[in-house]
Write a protein that holds these residues in place. Structure first.
Motif, PDB file in Angstrom:
ATOM      1  N   SER A  14       0.851  -1.188   0.000  1.00 31.77           N
ATOM      2  CA  SER A  14       0.000   0.000   0.000  1.00 31.77           C
ATOM      3  C   SER A  14       0.887   1.240   0.000  1.00 31.77           C
ATOM      4  O   SER A  14       2.052   1.197   0.414  1.00 31.77           O
ATOM      5  N   TYR A  15       0.322   2.353  -0.472  1.00 34.85           N
ATOM      6  CA  TYR A  15       1.035   3.622  -0.493  1.00 34.85           C
ATOM      7  C   TYR A  15       0.294   4.620   0.387  1.00 34.85           C
ATOM      8  O   TYR A  15      -0.894   4.867   0.187  1.00 34.85           O
ATOM      9  N   ALA A  16       0.995   5.209   1.342  1.00 29.89           N
ATOM     10  CA  ALA A  16       0.411   6.245   2.190  1.00 29.89           C
ATOM     11  C   ALA A  16       1.525   7.197   2.613  1.00 29.89           C
ATOM     12  O   ALA A  16       2.476   6.790   3.284  1.00 29.89           O
ATOM     13  N   ALA A  17       1.407   8.458   2.182  1.00 27.98           N
ATOM     14  CA  ALA A  17       2.454   9.426   2.496  1.00 27.98           C
ATOM     15  C   ALA A  17       1.957  10.828   2.156  1.00 27.98           C
ATOM     16  O   ALA A  17       0.903  10.994   1.540  1.00 27.98           O
ATOM     17  N   GLU A  18       2.733  11.830   2.581  1.00 30.89           N
ATOM     18  CA  GLU A  18       2.447  13.197   2.155  1.00 30.89           C
ATOM     19  C   GLU A  18       2.519  13.251   0.628  1.00 30.89           C
ATOM     20  O   GLU A  18       3.278  12.492   0.015  1.00 30.89           O
ATOM     21  N   PRO A  19       1.732  14.123  -0.017  1.00 31.10           N
ATOM     22  CA  PRO A  19       1.618  14.085  -1.482  1.00 31.10           C
ATOM     23  C   PRO A  19       2.939  14.089  -2.240  1.00 31.10           C
ATOM     24  O   PRO A  19       3.123  13.299  -3.173  1.00 31.10           O
ATOM     25  N   ASP A  20       3.897  14.960  -1.870  1.00 33.32           N
ATOM     26  CA  ASP A  20       5.155  15.024  -2.615  1.00 33.32           C
ATOM     27  C   ASP A  20       5.919  13.710  -2.537  1.00 33.32           C
ATOM     28  O   ASP A  20       6.438  13.215  -3.547  1.00 33.32           O
ATOM     29  N   ARG A  21       5.968  13.148  -1.342  1.00 34.92           N
ATOM     30  CA  ARG A  21       6.662  11.874  -1.166  1.00 34.92           C
ATOM     31  C   ARG A  21       5.902  10.756  -1.861  1.00 34.92           C
ATOM     32  O   ARG A  21       6.504   9.846  -2.457  1.00 34.92           O
ATOM     33  N   LEU A  22       4.586  10.809  -1.808  1.00 37.72           N
ATOM     34  CA  LEU A  22       3.760   9.789  -2.451  1.00 37.72           C
ATOM     35  C   LEU A  22       4.018   9.747  -3.952  1.00 37.72           C
ATOM     36  O   LEU A  22       4.152   8.670  -4.551  1.00 37.72           O
ATOM     37  N   VAL A  23       4.109  10.918  -4.563  1.00 36.66           N
ATOM     38  CA  VAL A  23       4.380  10.985  -5.996  1.00 36.66           C
ATOM     39  C   VAL A  23       5.712  10.320  -6.330  1.00 36.66           C
ATOM     40  O   VAL A  23       5.819   9.554  -7.301  1.00 36.66           O
ATOM     41  N   GLU A  24       6.726  10.588  -5.546  1.00 30.28           N
ATOM     42  CA  GLU A  24       8.041   9.987  -5.805  1.00 30.28           C
ATOM     43  C   GLU A  24       7.983   8.470  -5.672  1.00 30.28           C
ATOM     44  O   GLU A  24       8.601   7.741  -6.464  1.00 30.28           O
ATOM     45  N   GLU A  25       7.257   7.963  -4.687  1.00 28.59           N
ATOM     46  CA  GLU A  25       7.138   6.520  -4.520  1.00 28.59           C
ATOM     47  C   GLU A  25       6.387   5.893  -5.689  1.00 28.59           C
ATOM     48  O   GLU A  25       6.768   4.835  -6.207  1.00 28.59           O
ATOM     49  N   LEU A  26       5.320   6.536  -6.127  1.00 27.92           N
ATOM     50  CA  LEU A  26       4.510   5.992  -7.215  1.00 27.92           C
ATOM     51  C   LEU A  26       5.264   5.998  -8.538  1.00 27.92           C
ATOM     52  O   LEU A  26       5.018   5.138  -9.397  1.00 27.92           O
ATOM     53  N   LYS A  27       6.187   6.939  -8.722  1.00 23.59           N
ATOM     54  CA  LYS A  27       6.969   6.971  -9.953  1.00 23.59           C
ATOM     55  C   LYS A  27       7.836   5.721 -10.112  1.00 23.59           C
ATOM     56  O   LYS A  27       8.225   5.371 -11.233  1.00 23.59           O
ATOM     57  N   GLY A  28       8.108   5.033  -9.020  1.00 26.84           N
ATOM     58  CA  GLY A  28       8.911   3.819  -9.092  1.00 26.84           C
ATOM     59  C   GLY A  28       8.110   2.554  -9.320  1.00 26.84           C
ATOM     60  O   GLY A  28       8.694   1.466  -9.425  1.00 26.84           O
ATOM     61  N   ASP A  29       6.790   2.673  -9.420  1.00 23.51           N
ATOM     62  CA  ASP A  29       5.927   1.501  -9.611  1.00 23.51           C
ATOM     63  C   ASP A  29       5.805   1.213 -11.110  1.00 23.51           C
ATOM     64  O   ASP A  29       5.088   1.893 -11.840  1.00 23.51           O
ATOM     65  N   GLU A  30       6.496   0.181 -11.584  1.00 27.15           N
ATOM     66  CA  GLU A  30       6.548  -0.115 -13.010  1.00 27.15           C
ATOM     67  C   GLU A  30       5.191  -0.538 -13.567  1.00 27.15           C
ATOM     68  O   GLU A  30       4.865  -0.241 -14.716  1.00 27.15           O
ATOM     69  N   ALA A  31       4.399  -1.247 -12.777  1.00 30.24           N
ATOM     70  CA  ALA A  31       3.123  -1.747 -13.283  1.00 30.24           C
ATOM     71  C   ALA A  31       2.113  -0.621 -13.471  1.00 30.24           C
ATOM     72  O   ALA A  31       1.348  -0.629 -14.441  1.00 30.24           O
TER      73      ALA A  31
END
Length: 338
Positions: free
Chosen positions: A283-300
């Motif tokens: 699951s992804y849960a974080a402040e928006p800026d950090r969340l965006v950076e984490e989601l950018k690494g999700d290849e699927a």
């Protein structure tokens, strides 16, 4: 651009902390959330189907009601267990729901997920043929369903019908043009993704996947999607297929968000399900800026054209609408999805 919708499991429980105390609460709030999501600009309202559980189980009345209350949003399932289905009766229900919605149905089907009861499909009157597994039976039901959705006549008319018949063999009615192209297969393995591609279905890559390589979930899922697209093209289908993935994503923009989901990030999980070593995505849960950076690494997520947000439906319509709005406002533009 990426289509963004929600996926609700439709849980209810009489617990005083639950916003859905009954099946009626869940069904009515599902309709309300679809209306709210459409108003917010989301693209899809999808619902899970589980039998013998305090969750959504009979999708077509719900899909028809959502279709009648909305005008733009896609309406779908993720997924209907085909082991439990009469394919012809299902084709009638699906055709009616699609016509009510004006052709917005995006129907996810599959061989099904782990069950609440032992061989529950037997209670619905179905059993595998000799030498066939229950998964084989589900795929057989799916192929019959796909065949009748083509709209071709196959039933010999009575010589003394109650009403006049058109000439030739009769088809399932009501027939909805184009629905056959809007059927998705929920796949947890590379092999079943290829099977779906060969039959011209869209792909719903599952919330869990067979752990086939030991790599992170999103990497295995991305490889599955690429194999699916290659198989779809090799089969000679003339349209562009669609692919969805589902994720739990929570931008932490309020104290309520932090209270519910601000306990740190989750990693992938490994388990055994239906005698299969499975990997479950984080699951992804974080402040928006950090969340965006984490989601950018999700290849699927990058590979898919549709993202389904799994929502905590028991927290109520207002909170779930807030989560959807936060993603559309704080995450989607920064990711290039909007």
């Amino acid at each position: 651009m990426k289509k963004i919708g929600f996926l609700s499991f439709g849980h209810w429980t009489p617990s005083p902390r639950s916003g859905t105390q009954s099946a009626a609460d869940t069904l009515l709030q599902s309709i309300d959330l679809a209306v709210a999501a459409e108003e917010l600009g989301a693209d899809g309202a999808y619902f899970r189907v589980h039998h013998f559980a305090r969750q959504l189980a009979s999708p077509f009345p719900l899909l028809a009601a959502v279709g009648a209350k909305t005008s733009r949003i896609e309406i779908g399932t993720g997924v209907i267990d085909m082991r439990y289905e009469n394919p012809l009766y299902m084709a009638e229900d699906a055709g009616a729901a699609d016509l009510i919605s004006g052709g917005r149905l995006q129907l996810g089907i599959s061989r099904g997920s782990p069950e609440q009861v032992i061989e529950g499909w037997r209670h619905f009157g179905y059993a595998p043929a000799e030498g066939e597994s229950d998964a084989d039976m589900g795929r057989r039901h799916a192929e019959v369903f796909l065949d009748v959705l083509k709209g071709e006549g196959f039933a010999k008319p009575s010589p003394r019908p109650m009403f006049p018949n058109p000439p030739g063999l009769l088809r399932i009615e009501p027939y909805s043009e184009g629905l056959r192209e809007r059927i998705w297969w929920g796949s947890a393995s590379n092999a079943t993704a290829v099977w779906a591609a060969e039959r011209g279905m869209n792909l719903q890559s599952s919330t869990l996947k067979e752990d086939e390589t030991g790599e992170p979930f999103h990497v295995q899922q991305a490889k599955q999607i690429r194999r699916y697209r290659e198989a779809f093209a090799a089969a000679g289908h003339q349209r562009e297929p669609r692919v969805s993935v589902s994720r739990s994503i929570f931008p932490l923009v309020s104290n309520e968000d932090r209270a519910y989901f601000g306990r740190g990030k989750d990693g992938d999980q490994i388990g055994v399900i239906d005698n299969m070593r499975a990997i479950f995505g984080r699951s992804y849960a974080a402040e928006p800026d950090r969340l965006v950076e984490e989601l950018k690494g999700d290849e699927a997520i990058a590979e898919a054209d549709t993202l389904l947000l799994t929502v905590p439906n028991q927290l109520g319509v207002a909170y779930n609408a807030h989560v959807i709005e936060a993603i559309l406002t704080h995450v989607a533009p920064a990711m290039g999805w909007r």
